[in-house]
Design a protein around this motif. Sequence first.
Motif, mmCIF file in Angstrom:
data_model
loop_
_atom_site.group_PDB
_atom_site.id
_atom_site.type_symbol
_atom_site.label_atom_id
_atom_site.label_comp_id
_atom_site.label_asym_id
_atom_site.label_seq_id
_atom_site.Cartn_x
_atom_site.Cartn_y
_atom_site.Cartn_z
ATOM 1 N N GLY A 121 0.782 -1.227 0.000
ATOM 2 C CA GLY A 121 0.000 0.000 0.000
ATOM 3 C C GLY A 121 0.814 1.277 0.000
ATOM 4 O O GLY A 121 0.241 2.371 -0.032
ATOM 5 N N GLN A 122 2.131 1.160 -0.004
ATOM 6 C CA GLN A 122 3.020 2.326 0.057
ATOM 7 C C GLN A 122 3.710 2.536 -1.284
ATOM 8 O O GLN A 122 4.301 1.612 -1.831
ATOM 9 C CB GLN A 122 4.078 2.106 1.142
ATOM 10 N N PRO A 123 3.625 3.751 -1.870
ATOM 11 C CA PRO A 123 4.320 4.001 -3.134
ATOM 12 C C PRO A 123 5.805 4.282 -2.922
ATOM 13 O O PRO A 123 6.188 4.930 -1.948
ATOM 14 C CB PRO A 123 3.601 5.238 -3.692
ATOM 15 N N TYR A 124 6.620 3.781 -3.845
ATOM 16 C CA TYR A 124 8.061 4.034 -3.837
ATOM 17 C C TYR A 124 8.469 4.453 -5.247
ATOM 18 O O TYR A 124 8.018 3.859 -6.236
ATOM 19 C CB TYR A 124 8.843 2.788 -3.419
ATOM 20 N N TYR A 125 9.348 5.453 -5.322
ATOM 21 C CA TYR A 125 9.746 6.004 -6.610
ATOM 22 C C TYR A 125 11.268 5.905 -6.789
ATOM 23 O O TYR A 125 12.021 5.838 -5.820
ATOM 24 C CB TYR A 125 9.318 7.475 -6.719
ATOM 25 N N GLU A 126 11.665 5.891 -8.079
ATOM 26 C CA GLU A 126 13.077 5.876 -8.445
ATOM 27 C C GLU A 126 13.811 4.730 -7.749
ATOM 28 O O GLU A 126 14.858 4.899 -7.133
ATOM 29 C CB GLU A 126 13.730 7.221 -8.118
ATOM 30 N N VAL A 127 13.219 3.546 -7.882
ATOM 31 C CA VAL A 127 13.796 2.330 -7.310
ATOM 32 C C VAL A 127 14.473 1.544 -8.423
ATOM 33 O O VAL A 127 13.859 1.295 -9.472
ATOM 34 C CB VAL A 127 12.703 1.469 -6.645
ATOM 35 N N ASP A 128 15.709 1.149 -8.234
ATOM 36 C CA ASP A 128 16.425 0.347 -9.230
ATOM 37 C C ASP A 128 15.886 -1.078 -9.192
ATOM 38 O O ASP A 128 15.979 -1.771 -8.170
ATOM 39 C CB ASP A 128 17.932 0.344 -8.939
ATOM 40 N N MET A 129 15.325 -1.523 -10.318
ATOM 41 C CA MET A 129 14.725 -2.849 -10.339
ATOM 42 C C MET A 129 14.736 -3.429 -11.757
ATOM 43 O O MET A 129 15.066 -2.741 -12.737
ATOM 44 C CB MET A 129 13.298 -2.790 -9.798
ATOM 45 N N LYS A 130 14.385 -4.703 -11.846
ATOM 46 C CA LYS A 130 14.253 -5.383 -13.132
ATOM 47 C C LYS A 130 13.230 -6.496 -12.970
ATOM 48 O O LYS A 130 13.022 -7.032 -11.880
ATOM 49 C CB LYS A 130 15.600 -5.929 -13.614
ATOM 50 N N TYR A 131 12.589 -6.833 -14.086
ATOM 51 C CA TYR A 131 11.497 -7.807 -14.059
ATOM 52 C C TYR A 131 11.930 -9.102 -14.732
ATOM 53 O O TYR A 131 12.237 -9.118 -15.921
ATOM 54 C CB TYR A 131 10.260 -7.224 -14.737
ATOM 55 N N ASN A 132 11.950 -10.174 -13.969
ATOM 56 C CA ASN A 132 12.247 -11.510 -14.456
ATOM 57 C C ASN A 132 10.948 -12.095 -15.023
ATOM 58 O O ASN A 132 10.085 -12.547 -14.272
ATOM 59 C CB ASN A 132 12.782 -12.358 -13.294
ATOM 60 N N VAL A 133 10.827 -12.062 -16.348
ATOM 61 C CA VAL A 133 9.590 -12.488 -16.999
ATOM 62 C C VAL A 133 9.370 -13.989 -16.828
ATOM 63 O O VAL A 133 8.263 -14.437 -16.522
ATOM 64 C CB VAL A 133 9.608 -12.116 -18.491
ATOM 65 N N TYR A 134 10.407 -14.770 -17.019
ATOM 66 C CA TYR A 134 10.264 -16.225 -17.003
ATOM 67 C C TYR A 134 9.740 -16.721 -15.658
ATOM 68 O O TYR A 134 8.828 -17.541 -15.601
ATOM 69 C CB TYR A 134 11.602 -16.895 -17.322
ATOM 70 N N ASP A 135 10.297 -16.220 -14.568
ATOM 71 C CA ASP A 135 9.884 -16.644 -13.228
ATOM 72 C C ASP A 135 8.826 -15.736 -12.622
ATOM 73 O O ASP A 135 8.374 -15.975 -11.496
ATOM 74 C CB ASP A 135 11.099 -16.698 -12.299
ATOM 75 N N ASP A 136 8.443 -14.673 -13.341
ATOM 76 C CA ASP A 136 7.422 -13.720 -12.888
ATOM 77 C C ASP A 136 7.800 -13.110 -11.542
ATOM 78 O O ASP A 136 7.016 -13.111 -10.594
ATOM 79 C CB ASP A 136 6.065 -14.408 -12.804
ATOM 80 N N LEU A 137 9.023 -12.544 -11.478
ATOM 81 C CA LEU A 137 9.549 -11.966 -10.242
ATOM 82 C C LEU A 137 10.041 -10.552 -10.495
ATOM 83 O O LEU A 137 10.745 -10.297 -11.483
ATOM 84 C CB LEU A 137 10.719 -12.801 -9.704
ATOM 85 N N LEU A 138 9.699 -9.649 -9.593
ATOM 86 C CA LEU A 138 10.253 -8.295 -9.619
ATOM 87 C C LEU A 138 11.419 -8.265 -8.639
ATOM 88 O O LEU A 138 11.264 -8.588 -7.460
ATOM 89 C CB LEU A 138 9.198 -7.270 -9.212
ATOM 90 N N LEU A 139 12.600 -7.871 -9.134
ATOM 91 C CA LEU A 139 13.823 -7.872 -8.337
ATOM 92 C C LEU A 139 14.340 -6.457 -8.168
ATOM 93 O O LEU A 139 14.287 -5.648 -9.089
ATOM 94 C CB LEU A 139 14.894 -8.730 -9.020
ATOM 95 N N LEU A 140 14.857 -6.162 -6.987
ATOM 96 C CA LEU A 140 15.419 -4.851 -6.685
ATOM 97 C C LEU A 140 16.932 -4.960 -6.541
ATOM 98 O O LEU A 140 17.467 -6.033 -6.239
ATOM 99 C CB LEU A 140 14.831 -4.291 -5.386
ATOM 100 N N ARG A 141 17.612 -3.842 -6.749
ATOM 101 C CA ARG A 141 19.046 -3.811 -6.486
ATOM 102 C C ARG A 141 19.249 -3.911 -4.970
ATOM 103 O O ARG A 141 18.822 -3.034 -4.211
ATOM 104 C CB ARG A 141 19.675 -2.521 -7.007
ATOM 105 N N GLY A 142 19.870 -4.968 -4.532
ATOM 106 C CA GLY A 142 20.085 -5.174 -3.104
ATOM 107 C C GLY A 142 21.270 -4.377 -2.595
ATOM 108 O O GLY A 142 21.988 -3.712 -3.340
ATOM 109 N N THR A 143 21.472 -4.463 -1.292
ATOM 110 C CA THR A 143 22.600 -3.757 -0.689
ATOM 111 C C THR A 143 23.900 -4.497 -0.920
ATOM 112 O O THR A 143 24.975 -3.922 -0.782
ATOM 113 C CB THR A 143 22.365 -3.589 0.819
ATOM 114 N N GLY A 144 23.821 -5.773 -1.287
ATOM 115 C CA GLY A 144 25.008 -6.551 -1.605
ATOM 116 C C GLY A 144 25.139 -6.748 -3.104
ATOM 117 O O GLY A 144 24.627 -5.957 -3.904
ATOM 118 N N SER A 145 25.807 -7.823 -3.498
ATOM 119 C CA SER A 145 26.037 -8.087 -4.918
ATOM 120 C C SER A 145 24.857 -8.796 -5.576
ATOM 121 O O SER A 145 24.752 -8.825 -6.801
ATOM 122 C CB SER A 145 27.308 -8.924 -5.097
ATOM 123 N N LYS A 146 23.973 -9.388 -4.785
ATOM 124 C CA LYS A 146 22.842 -10.146 -5.318
ATOM 125 C C LYS A 146 21.577 -9.295 -5.334
ATOM 126 O O LYS A 146 21.377 -8.444 -4.468
ATOM 127 C CB LYS A 146 22.597 -11.401 -4.478
#
Length: 244
Positions: free
Chosen positions: A81-106
């Motif tokens: 329910g909370q909006p977030y803007y200018e978030v680094d992310m990418k969409y994994n279409v095959y697995d249907d997952l939204l991924l964010l840039r983590g604080t580590g390497s993964k």
Amino acid sequence: MKSLNWPFLFLFSAIINIPPLAAQEAQDPMAAYKWFDAVVGKENTGLFNGIEYIEQHVTVNDRQKFLGSIYYSPGSLVYEGQPYYEVDMKYNVYDDLLLLRGTGSKPLQIHQSRIAEFHLDGYDFININADTTAAVHGFYEVLLETGQLKLLKKHRKKYRKFLDRSYTYYEFYDDTPGYAIAIEEDFHPANSRREVISAFPGNAREIRRFYRERRKLSKNNPDIFMRELAGRLEQLSHSNTAGK
């Protein structure tokens, strides 16, 4: 003596010391959310609550499983329910997952069921949190929204597996997309004439005619075909309502 709640004190101090410019921007909800995330740090918000994403498929070229690119792009989303803007992310279409840039390497895999919608690289997606056995569930792109009707597209990927001398790798390709139509948040699959007629039984004759007259378009450009079909269904819906 109770220990001090340092995160709360930090947030309280930040709020009572809002600079004049930030106070003016707070009149704009988007600017206010951006300011808050900048002060607190997105990694300290409720958004960064998930697990480390582990890639299950090795790829060696640009035939990959993501929408557009394997690289992160700035986007926005609504999470719990909370909006977030200018978030680094990418969409994994095959697995249907939204991924964010983590604080580590993964990448960070956040809880998908808590995502209401996201916007990335010009695409607008909603999350249909239905049972996984339902015909319509997961992330769908909103192709068209008119009146009480939404036309939705399910992006899909398929893969080929290659066995090299020393390892196995995969190549991903765009697969036939799926389509759905939402009528006042009631979701219907729309991958065939039969499914569309099932959603609009009162317009069966007009739907058959539409498919017959635009058979070539449905094969050459299914997105445009589905947009035109959704527009026609909206017109028929208005005509049926006016005739009552």
